[in-house]
Design an enzyme around this catalytic site. Structure first.
Site, mmCIF file in Angstrom:
data_model
loop_
_atom_site.group_PDB
_atom_site.id
_atom_site.type_symbol
_atom_site.label_atom_id
_atom_site.label_comp_id
_atom_site.label_asym_id
_atom_site.label_seq_id
_atom_site.Cartn_x
_atom_site.Cartn_y
_atom_site.Cartn_z
ATOM 1 N N SER A 265 0.831 -1.203 0.000
ATOM 2 C CA SER A 265 0.000 0.000 0.000
ATOM 3 C C SER A 265 0.862 1.247 0.000
ATOM 4 O O SER A 265 2.080 1.188 0.170
ATOM 5 C CB SER A 265 -0.875 0.007 1.240
ATOM 6 O OG SER A 265 -0.035 0.182 2.373
ATOM 7 N N LYS A 266 0.188 2.399 -0.155
ATOM 8 C CA LYS A 266 0.883 3.690 -0.113
ATOM 9 C C LYS A 266 1.548 3.881 1.250
ATOM 10 O O LYS A 266 2.595 4.499 1.363
ATOM 11 C CB LYS A 266 -0.114 4.816 -0.347
ATOM 12 C CG LYS A 266 -0.279 5.144 -1.813
ATOM 13 C CD LYS A 266 -1.218 6.297 -1.997
ATOM 14 C CE LYS A 266 -2.648 5.805 -2.090
ATOM 15 N NZ LYS A 266 -3.661 6.802 -2.186
ATOM 16 N N ARG A 267 0.895 3.343 2.268
ATOM 17 C CA ARG A 267 1.441 3.478 3.624
ATOM 18 C C ARG A 267 2.826 2.815 3.710
ATOM 19 O O ARG A 267 3.760 3.366 4.273
ATOM 20 C CB ARG A 267 0.469 2.826 4.621
ATOM 21 C CG ARG A 267 0.809 3.060 6.077
ATOM 22 C CD ARG A 267 -0.278 2.471 6.971
ATOM 23 N NE ARG A 267 -0.580 1.067 6.641
ATOM 24 C CZ ARG A 267 0.167 0.033 7.004
ATOM 25 N NH1 ARG A 267 1.253 0.229 7.709
ATOM 26 N NH2 ARG A 267 -0.180 -1.196 6.656
#
Ligand code: GLU
Length: 510
Positions: A265-267
């Site tokens: 994910s972007k996280r």
């Protein structure tokens, strides 16, 4: 005759493309090109609430950067266009009629509050099945529970409605996935998905199936997250009488975070400091996230990295050109399990692809970076330096990082290294080496090597070479010293050693 292999990349322009999406795009493209087929780009832009106006241009630019040109698409046009679903809305309507007439679809008038109440009831009853389904449908406001006259009246009066697919009560839906084999899903676990929304636009499911059919798509290659939607798509093909023309499905396994825990994910990207977008994306809050392009990854390295992240060539070859990937690609060699994303591997591929090009290819990067510091190397100088430093480069910007020392005199020298290696002996050697260099008439690798050897004569190289490197470049590591000196030329080499010695003797004098 077999239909031409036709695949599509069908992004929804609701944000930046994610690297997982790029992998899907790439596999579709590789497969189409390998088969001499057609690769089409379709904008699935019917979700007005989530649409981001700049996203389509972003997708186009990302494909352009990767060097992927669709055979048909919103910009290219094509036989079965338009390729933007928002421009096809009238077309979808006609396919609702046979579904409604056949009892496969129905009107539903439930308000948002009523739907929410249904969800809460289902939750309270700890129902594991989908919410608007064969059972609950019987107590909701739809064309199965309402008299036909009311339905007609409500539609005529403009009361908002959606059209839902009537999911069969207890059936097993079977479909074949080229990667996973037969997949079986019980309809009891599925709900009556909306086909047409209250705003008159089709949902993803409906438009996607109709377009795949009309555009004669033969293979649907997409992410695993779409697997749960496939039974619904299969039913649509069946109810519309298109089952024989149904495409083959391939659902690609997920990309996992670097620690293997959960979907990439972007996280994770923020946490580990790597990009997940192909090119920079400016969010609506105006923050910009750099992409692989801005970080200095080459498109061919991204192809290579992503191709091997879920596919293997069946041998130990790792480095592939774009053409070689097309040649080698096959669906049979796709992996079945999720793959951990490893940015160090992406860096490795970048390095390989940078090394593969002749140094002259990188001169532009080098000169642009130098110009930012008001240094203007000639083409010949730039080629020579790029050649010397190339072996140490992972990103194009490294050419200047590694090569700037040819122009910028060291301002300081590493105190630690000096403490360890600088002594009377290394000082004497350096002095001696400098004097020998003055006498050199031919400034070539072999003469430089000989000079170095004759000065050193059995003395410990491990102490002297780091000192020489420090004197010349101000650095502890770098390319081959002989190559550095050859490239710096006699005058600069002499000057650098001379200044170093001067500075050292100043320090000792103080
Ligand atoms: N529009 C869908 C997406 O955004 C396409 C999924 C599919 O390939 O069917 O990914």
């Amino acid at each position: 005759m077999h239909p031409t292999t036709t695949v599509r990349f069908a992004p929804s322009p609701t944000g930046a493309l994610h690297i997982g999406g790029i992998r899907t795009l790439l596999y579709n493209y590789l497969f189409a090109k390998k088969k001499g087929g057609t690769f089409l780009l379709r904008m699935e832009d019917t979700d007005k609430k989530r649409l981001i106006p700049s996203a389509e241009a972003y997708i186009t630019e990302s494909l352009h950067w990767l060097g992927i040109v669709p055979d048909a698409g919103p910009l290219q046009g094509g036989k079965y266009g338009p390729y933007r679903q928002s421009e096809r809305t009238a077309l979808y309507q006609q396919y609702l009629q046979p579904l409604l007439a056949g009892g496969y679809a129905y009107y539903a008038f439930d308000t948002a509050e009523e739907l929410e109440a249904l969800r809460e009831r289902m939750q309270a009853a700890k129902a594991t099945t989908a919410s608007y389904n064969a059972v609950s449908r019987g107590v909701m406001k739809n064309s199965f529970t309402l008299p036909a006259s009311i339905v007609t009246e409500w539609i005529a009066s403009g009361k908002p409605y959606v059209i839902r697919l009537k999911m069969p009560h207890k059936e097993t839906i079977r479909f074949y996935d080229l990667l996973r084999g037969w997949v079986k899903v019980e309809t009891a676990t599925l709900d009556d998905k909306v086909l047409l929304k209250a705003d008159g636009l089709p949902t993803y499911h409906f438009a996607n199936v109709i377009d795949d059919y009309l555009m004669q798509v033969t293979h649907v290659i997409r992410g695993e997250e779409w697997l749960p939607s496939t039974p619904l798509h299969v039913l649509l093909y069946r109810y519309l009488g298109w089952e024989a023309a149904m495409p083959q499905f391939v659902h690609l396994p997920l990309l996992l975070s670097p620690d293997g825990k959960g979907k990439l994910s972007k996280r994770h990207a923020d946490q580990y400091g790597f990009p997940v977008f192909p090119i920079a994306w400016e969010s609506e809050d105006l923050t910009v996230k750099e992409g692989f392009r801005e970080k200095g990854y080459l498109p061919e390295a991204i192809w290579n990295f992503l191709a091997l992240l879920g596919w293997n060539p069946g041998n130990s070859q790792e480095v592939f050109t774009k053409e070689a990937l097309i040649e080698a690609f096959s669906l049979e060699r796709l992996g079945k399990s999720s793959v951990q994303f490893d940015i160090t591997k992406a860096n490795w591929f970048n390095r390989q692809h940078i090394q593969k090009q002749p140094a002259v290819q990188w001169v532009g990067y080098f000169q642009t970076a130098a110009a930012k510091e008001h240094i203007y190397p000639s083409e010949t100088e730039a080629i020579a330096i790029c050649t010397v430093v190339q072996e140490r480069v992972t990103f194009p910007e490294d050419f200047w990082k590694e090569g700037s020392c040819f122009f910028l005199e060291p301002l300081t020298y590493d105190a630690n290294l000096l403490q360890q290696k600088w002594n009377k002996q290394t000082e004497a050697l350096l002095l001696c080496f400098m004097q020998a260099l003055v006498l050199l008439t031919k400034w070539e690798d072999c003469t430089l090597k000989q000079t170095l050897q004759s000065v050193i004569q059995g003395q410990p190289l491990a102490a002297f070479l780091p000192i020489l490197r420090m004197a010349l470049t101000g650095r502890k590591t770098g390319p081959d010293l002989i190559a550095i000196m050859r490239c710096m030329g006699k005058e600069i080499t002499y000057k650098r050693i001379h200044s170093f010695l001067a500075q050292m003797s100043n320090q000792t004098a103080r």
